[in-house]
Design a protein around this motif. Structure first.
Motif, mmCIF file in Angstrom:
data_model
loop_
_atom_site.group_PDB
_atom_site.id
_atom_site.type_symbol
_atom_site.label_atom_id
_atom_site.label_comp_id
_atom_site.label_asym_id
_atom_site.label_seq_id
_atom_site.Cartn_x
_atom_site.Cartn_y
_atom_site.Cartn_z
ATOM 1 N N ASN A 14 0.814 -1.215 0.000
ATOM 2 C CA ASN A 14 0.000 0.000 0.000
ATOM 3 C C ASN A 14 0.849 1.267 0.000
ATOM 4 O OD1 ASN A 14 -2.322 1.455 0.071
ATOM 5 N ND2 ASN A 14 -3.078 0.624 2.004
ATOM 6 N N ILE A 15 1.793 1.336 0.909
ATOM 7 C CA ILE A 15 2.554 2.592 0.994
ATOM 8 C C ILE A 15 3.574 2.692 -0.136
ATOM 9 C CG2 ILE A 15 2.213 2.998 3.463
ATOM 10 C CD1 ILE A 15 5.065 2.017 3.858
ATOM 11 N N THR A 16 4.126 1.549 -0.586
ATOM 12 C CA THR A 16 5.078 1.632 -1.695
ATOM 13 C C THR A 16 4.377 2.131 -2.956
ATOM 14 O OG1 THR A 16 6.262 -0.228 -0.730
ATOM 15 C CG2 THR A 16 6.838 0.365 -2.966
ATOM 16 N N MET A 17 3.154 1.620 -3.220
ATOM 17 C CA MET A 17 2.412 2.098 -4.389
ATOM 18 C C MET A 17 2.121 3.589 -4.266
ATOM 19 S SD MET A 17 2.239 -0.420 -6.353
ATOM 20 C CE MET A 17 1.057 0.018 -7.629
ATOM 21 N N THR A 18 1.834 4.021 -3.026
ATOM 22 C CA THR A 18 1.563 5.448 -2.826
ATOM 23 C C THR A 18 2.788 6.278 -3.167
ATOM 24 O OG1 THR A 18 0.169 4.752 -0.984
ATOM 25 C CG2 THR A 18 0.627 7.103 -1.170
ATOM 26 N N VAL A 19 3.955 5.821 -2.676
ATOM 27 C CA VAL A 19 5.182 6.572 -2.955
ATOM 28 C C VAL A 19 5.462 6.578 -4.457
ATOM 29 C CG1 VAL A 19 7.684 6.593 -2.621
ATOM 30 C CG2 VAL A 19 6.187 6.147 -0.696
ATOM 31 N N LEU A 20 5.227 5.412 -5.088
ATOM 32 C CA LEU A 20 5.550 5.309 -6.514
ATOM 33 C C LEU A 20 4.700 6.254 -7.363
ATOM 34 C CD1 LEU A 20 6.165 1.497 -7.045
ATOM 35 C CD2 LEU A 20 7.826 3.355 -6.952
ATOM 36 N N LYS A 21 3.427 6.460 -6.948
ATOM 37 C CA LYS A 21 2.607 7.325 -7.795
ATOM 38 C C LYS A 21 2.763 8.791 -7.432
ATOM 39 C CE LYS A 21 -1.771 6.764 -5.237
ATOM 40 N NZ LYS A 21 -2.828 7.778 -5.161
ATOM 41 N N GLY A 22 3.495 9.087 -6.376
ATOM 42 C CA GLY A 22 3.595 10.487 -5.961
ATOM 43 C C GLY A 22 5.027 10.982 -5.927
ATOM 44 N N ARG A 23 5.223 12.076 -5.175
ATOM 45 C CA ARG A 23 6.543 12.680 -5.046
ATOM 46 C C ARG A 23 7.443 11.769 -4.219
ATOM 47 N NH1 ARG A 23 7.829 18.029 -1.498
ATOM 48 N NH2 ARG A 23 6.717 16.740 0.019
ATOM 49 N N LYS A 24 8.710 11.660 -4.635
ATOM 50 C CA LYS A 24 9.640 10.837 -3.863
ATOM 51 C C LYS A 24 10.566 11.756 -3.073
ATOM 52 C CE LYS A 24 8.690 7.707 -7.377
ATOM 53 N NZ LYS A 24 7.595 8.549 -7.922
ATOM 54 N N THR A 25 10.585 11.601 -1.763
ATOM 55 C CA THR A 25 11.449 12.440 -0.942
ATOM 56 C C THR A 25 12.420 11.553 -0.175
ATOM 57 O OG1 THR A 25 10.065 12.334 1.007
ATOM 58 C CG2 THR A 25 9.551 14.054 -0.589
ATOM 59 N N ALA A 26 13.467 12.190 0.354
ATOM 60 C CA ALA A 26 14.443 11.436 1.143
ATOM 61 C C ALA A 26 13.758 10.802 2.337
ATOM 62 C CB ALA A 26 15.561 12.350 1.606
ATOM 63 N N ILE A 27 12.836 11.531 2.961
ATOM 64 C CA ILE A 27 12.186 11.002 4.164
ATOM 65 C C ILE A 27 11.366 9.768 3.833
ATOM 66 C CG2 ILE A 27 10.397 11.508 5.864
ATOM 67 C CD1 ILE A 27 11.482 14.272 6.084
ATOM 68 N N SER A 28 10.586 9.819 2.738
ATOM 69 C CA SER A 28 9.776 8.636 2.432
ATOM 70 C C SER A 28 10.669 7.476 1.993
ATOM 71 C CB SER A 28 8.698 8.946 1.395
ATOM 72 O OG SER A 28 9.241 9.461 0.224
ATOM 73 N N THR A 29 11.782 7.777 1.325
ATOM 74 C CA THR A 29 12.692 6.697 0.930
ATOM 75 C C THR A 29 13.282 6.004 2.153
ATOM 76 O OG1 THR A 29 13.287 8.071 -0.954
ATOM 77 C CG2 THR A 29 14.658 6.150 -0.545
ATOM 78 N N VAL A 30 13.747 6.805 3.115
ATOM 79 C CA VAL A 30 14.333 6.222 4.319
ATOM 80 C C VAL A 30 13.285 5.425 5.091
ATOM 81 C CG1 VAL A 30 15.364 6.763 6.558
ATOM 82 C CG2 VAL A 30 16.150 7.947 4.507
ATOM 83 N N LEU A 31 12.078 5.968 5.156
ATOM 84 C CA LEU A 31 11.016 5.265 5.872
ATOM 85 C C LEU A 31 10.709 3.931 5.190
ATOM 86 C CD1 LEU A 31 8.971 5.397 8.203
ATOM 87 C CD2 LEU A 31 7.347 6.395 6.615
ATOM 88 N N LEU A 32 10.622 3.944 3.854
ATOM 89 C CA LEU A 32 10.350 2.703 3.129
ATOM 90 C C LEU A 32 11.451 1.678 3.364
ATOM 91 C CD1 LEU A 32 8.926 3.484 -0.401
ATOM 92 C CD2 LEU A 32 7.827 2.390 1.532
ATOM 93 N N LEU A 33 12.695 2.171 3.302
ATOM 94 C CA LEU A 33 13.839 1.285 3.531
ATOM 95 C C LEU A 33 13.726 0.626 4.906
ATOM 96 C CD1 LEU A 33 16.462 0.635 1.979
ATOM 97 C CD2 LEU A 33 17.593 2.375 3.355
ATOM 98 N N GLY A 34 13.402 1.441 5.907
ATOM 99 C CA GLY A 34 13.273 0.912 7.261
ATOM 100 C C GLY A 34 12.146 -0.103 7.368
ATOM 101 N N LEU A 35 10.993 0.201 6.755
ATOM 102 C CA LEU A 35 9.845 -0.695 6.882
ATOM 103 C C LEU A 35 10.049 -1.978 6.094
ATOM 104 C CD1 LEU A 35 7.100 2.048 6.669
ATOM 105 C CD2 LEU A 35 7.617 0.657 8.668
ATOM 106 N N TRP A 36 10.646 -1.876 4.912
ATOM 107 C CA TRP A 36 10.963 -3.093 4.161
ATOM 108 C C TRP A 36 11.973 -3.944 4.931
ATOM 109 C CZ3 TRP A 36 8.712 -5.684 0.427
ATOM 110 C CH2 TRP A 36 7.806 -5.030 -0.405
ATOM 111 N N GLY A 37 12.949 -3.291 5.506
ATOM 112 C CA GLY A 37 13.932 -4.022 6.305
ATOM 113 C C GLY A 37 13.260 -4.726 7.470
ATOM 114 N N LEU A 38 12.313 -4.033 8.079
ATOM 115 C CA LEU A 38 11.574 -4.629 9.198
ATOM 116 C C LEU A 38 10.908 -5.933 8.757
ATOM 117 C CD1 LEU A 38 9.290 -2.569 11.540
ATOM 118 C CD2 LEU A 38 8.496 -4.716 10.642
ATOM 119 N N ALA A 39 10.269 -5.895 7.593
ATOM 120 C CA ALA A 39 9.574 -7.093 7.107
ATOM 121 C C ALA A 39 10.579 -8.190 6.753
ATOM 122 C CB ALA A 39 8.725 -6.742 5.894
#
Lengths: 459, 200, 95
Positions: free
Chosen positions: A150-175
């Motif tokens: 859900n959130i990766t698709m949201t990021v992909l269709k919208g603006r990409k920022t350093a904060i969302s990239t780091v957050l995605l990295l952290g959450l993917w790592g968590l999984a």
């Protein structure tokens, strides 16, 4: 709130706070069991209380992280969430699964629970912090995958920022690192070796990325400092975190049967783990000092600064205390570890989730910030909980030092239970301080219901 | 002066205003952290050596000093090119600056090649992290440093790319930051080489 | 000599000092290598090696990293690091 779909975060935050309250209650129960051994026995034995206390902590933080992500990602991406329905569905799945698991822990003996939940299909249960039944673990993976989709698709269709990239990295790592909870080799050394890949690489690796991203987001919002400046710091902090945290895993490999070089690697790199936390504190204060606006939500700013300081003290300083192999030789598995664990989890993760809630909740309820009265109450709760946690940590540290001394360093070492009796004074003090913490939490929850005259304008 | 946006408040009162740090404050914070990491590593080496002087001296004699010295020359030559790259960009010559970065990258590449041959020879002898404390330090320290050379090369390559596409208002500050990092990698090796390869 | 380098105005050529530092670094590396080849050992050799490393480090920090023109605090940090590390290593050697 700029995007309607951010509103799903509210449910996650409410669940997080409710489970937080549960965690504290069970903390008090087991704190009392330290000094009053058969309290609530046999209804709630110590090992069950402990399991519920730590599992609730993990689950409420996960709710907080998910809520934070659902709030943060649409705003950073400047687009609605990919699917609000999916977010709500997963919320109920996760909440019900979590609740059933806790009920299972409390209602039936652990071995029975293991039998009924298919542990003989794939043996994953019975390991500290990863006690969840197989079906719960599978459920966590499904929820995490749906959430990440859900959130990766949201990021992909919208603006990409350093904060969302780091957050995605952290959450993917968590999984990804949670997958090691399914790997349970028969060899005990390998079992422990990979167990830490979930446990350590979560809290001293990828979770720190989530912490950094959430903190950076709130700081941008409350200070109005340029995004570029904050992003630069974020990159420096996460690089330091990953280098020190990943190799620092070695500080768990001192005495489990792994090769000797881990004593050097673990000592050296984990000794440096305070650095990213220190950078985070400098960063938070620096940004607030150079703020370009006075945000009406002063409570959120207080939480942001608090998490920097307390994470540095709890994770950084108290971690360093016992991270060097020659020191850890004596302190391993004593109350020193408990002291570190309490302040680190509170300072780094509990506080950053509370910070995010403090910032986002008023906005989701239609105002930039809560009334002055509500904020004052919230700040009282901040100080009560934080100071209580400092004292819990100090008492446990004192207990730990005595324990190490009487039980291990001494020329005439005393048995474990004898030592536990001798340090019970500190356990009593810790218990009473825990009550103060609970009062702080109650005030925190009350602050959501305080109405005020001067309500700030809707955001 | 792009560093101003990151400057810490009110600590600059003692310094004359014209003094400035080349590169961004963030990269300097990072450099300090790196230096601290290596300092801990070096001191640990010193302490371990003091406890096993014979083991360390014996192990050290098996190292390839020529490879170590050649790598020192490659690193300082690379740093020298990076200094020239910064000077050329300041002089308004981005093309020349990019060229110097390529030369520095070539030096870094040479370092990697020498290191690979050096490791290959050691691993062929069956030497590993568990052989003894000396080899543990030799492999760990040089490998940790090697990772920094690689990161430095990635940074230089990115800078080269941005120079090639035409410098913008922040390019000089980025180049200064990258240069400072590259020199730090050099600085660390300057201690590492005599310590691990020569001093006995 | 400081003033022109400090101004943001373009200074086209690489400072002469940088070339001198480079030559010095090469020479000092040669000395280190030579001491290794001859198998020299002992406290005096250690002092020469650490001294050379210290001077090389100061040269790199001052000229290449341009700390010579930086605020004193930063000079002190990097120079302090060099003195601390070489000092500790010398002390550990003598211990």
């Amino acid at each position: 709130m700029p995007f309607q779909s951010q509103g799903v975060a509210k449910y996650y935050f409410m669940a997080a706070i409710a489970l937080f309250a549960g965690q504290i209650l069970f903390g008090l129960i087991m704190g009392l069991q330290y000094v009053w051994g058969d309290f609530l026995f046999p209804a709630i034995p110590f090992n069950v209380a402990r399991m519920v206390h730590t599992n609730l902590l993990i689950v409420w933080l996960l709710f907080g992280f998910m809520g934070g992500a659902y709030y943060l990602i649409p705003e950073e991406s400047e687009t609605e969430l990919y699917s609000t329905k999916l977010a709500m569905l997963l919320f109920w799945v996760f909440l019900i699964a979590g609740a059933l698991t806790i009920v299972g822990y409390l209602a039936v003996p652990y071995a029975t629970l293991a039998k009924y939940t298919g542990n003989d299909l794939l043996e994953t249960m019975g390991r500290e912090f990863l006690e969840q039944p197989l079906i719960t673990k599978v459920g966590i993976v499904i929820v995490a995958l749906g959430f990440l989709f859900n959130i990766t698709m949201t990021v992909l269709k919208g603006r990409k920022t350093a904060i969302s990239t780091v957050l995605l990295l952290g959450l993917w790592g968590l999984a990804v690192f949670f997958l090691f909870s399914f790997y349970n080799p028969v060899n005990v050394v390998e079992d422990k070796f990979f167990w830490w890949w979930t446990v350590h690489l979560w809290v001293e690796g990828v979770w720190e990325l989530i912490l950094g991203a959430l903190l950076a987001f709130v700081l941008i919002k409350v200070t109005g400092v340029d995004r570029e400046v904050i992003e630069k710091w974020l990159y420096v902090i996460i690089t330091l975190t990953l280098v020190t945290g990943v190799i620092g895993t070695g500080h768990h490999y001192f005495w489990i049967g792994t090769p000797e070089y881990w004593q050097w690697w673990g000592s050296i790199f984990s000794a440096l783990e305070p650095i990213p936390f220190f950078a985070m504190t400098v960063f938070a204060f620096n940004m607030v000092n150079r703020r370009r606006r006075e945000h009406p939500n002063r409570a959120a700013t207080l939480w942001a600064l608090g998490t920097g300081v307390m994470a540095f003290l709890g994770a950084g300083v108290w971690g360093f205390l016992h991270t060097l192999a020659p020191v850890n030789y004596y302190t391993h598995g004593t109350q020193i570890t408990a002291a570190h664990g309490h302040m680190a989890f509170y300072g780094a993760y509990a506080m950053v989730v509370l910070c995010m809630i403090s910032y986002a909740m008023p906005i989701m309820r239609g105002r930039a910030a809560n009334s002055n009265k509500a904020q004052v109450l919230e700040m009282w709760s901040f100080w009560l909980m934080t100071i209580a946690m400092v004292f819990i940590t100090l008492f446990l540290t004192a207990a730990g030092i005595l324990q190490v001394w009487l039980q291990r360093v001494s020329d005439t070492p005393l048995p474990f239970m004898v030592v536990q009796d001798k340090i019970s004074l500190f356990y009593w003090m810790r218990e009473w301080t825990g009550v103060v913490f609970l009062i702080g939490l109650v005030l925190y929850i009350l602050s959501f219901f305080v109405k005020g005259e001067e309500q700030a304008k809707a955001a | 002066m792009s560093t101003e946006s990151l400057a810490l408040p009110a600590t600059t009162g003692t310094a004359p205003p014209e003094r400035r740090l080349a590169g961004d404050l963030a990269i300097w914070v990072f450099i300090c952290a790196e230096l601290l990491a290596f300092a801990v590593f070096f001191v640990a080496y010193g302490v371990a050596r003091a406890r096993h002087v014979d083991m360390f001296n014996t192990g050290q004699l098996t190292l390839d000093r020529n490879a170590g010295a050649l790598n020192t020359v490659l690193l300082i030559t690379g740093s020298w090119f990076v200094v020239q790259a910064v000077a050329r960009l300041r002089g308004g010559d981005p093309g020349g600056s990019a060229g110097r970065l390529l030369l520095a990258l070539a030096c870094g590449g040479g370092f990697l090649v020498v290191k690979v041959f050096e490791y290959k020879a050691k691993f062929a002898l069956g030497i590993s992290l568990s052989t003894d404390t000396f080899y543990m330090f030799y492999i760990s320290l040089t490998f940790f440093h090697l990772m920094h050379v690689l990161l430095g090369m990635v940074i230089l390559a990115l800078l080269w790319n941005s120079l090639r596409r035409g410098p913008g208002p922040t390019t000089l500050s980025s180049l200064e930051s990258g240069a400072a990092y590259w020199h730090m990698v050099d600085l660390v090796w300057i201690i590492l080489f005599p310590l691990v390869y020569v001093m006995r | 000599m400081n003033a022109p380098a400090l101004s943001p105005a373009p200074s086209p050529a690489t400072p002469r000092a940088a070339h001198l530092v480079y030559a010095f670094l090469l020479a000092a590396t040669g000395l280190t290598w030579f001491l290794g080849e001859t198998g020299a050992a002992g406290p005096a050799v250690m002092a020469v090696l650490m001294g050379a490393a210290l001077l090389k480090g100061l040269a790199v920090a001052g000229e290449f990293m341009e700390l010579r023109h930086a605020p004193r605090l930063w000079q002190a940090v990097v120079a302090g690091w060099l003195f601390f590390v070489t000092g500790c290593l010398a002390a550990a050697y003598l211990a």
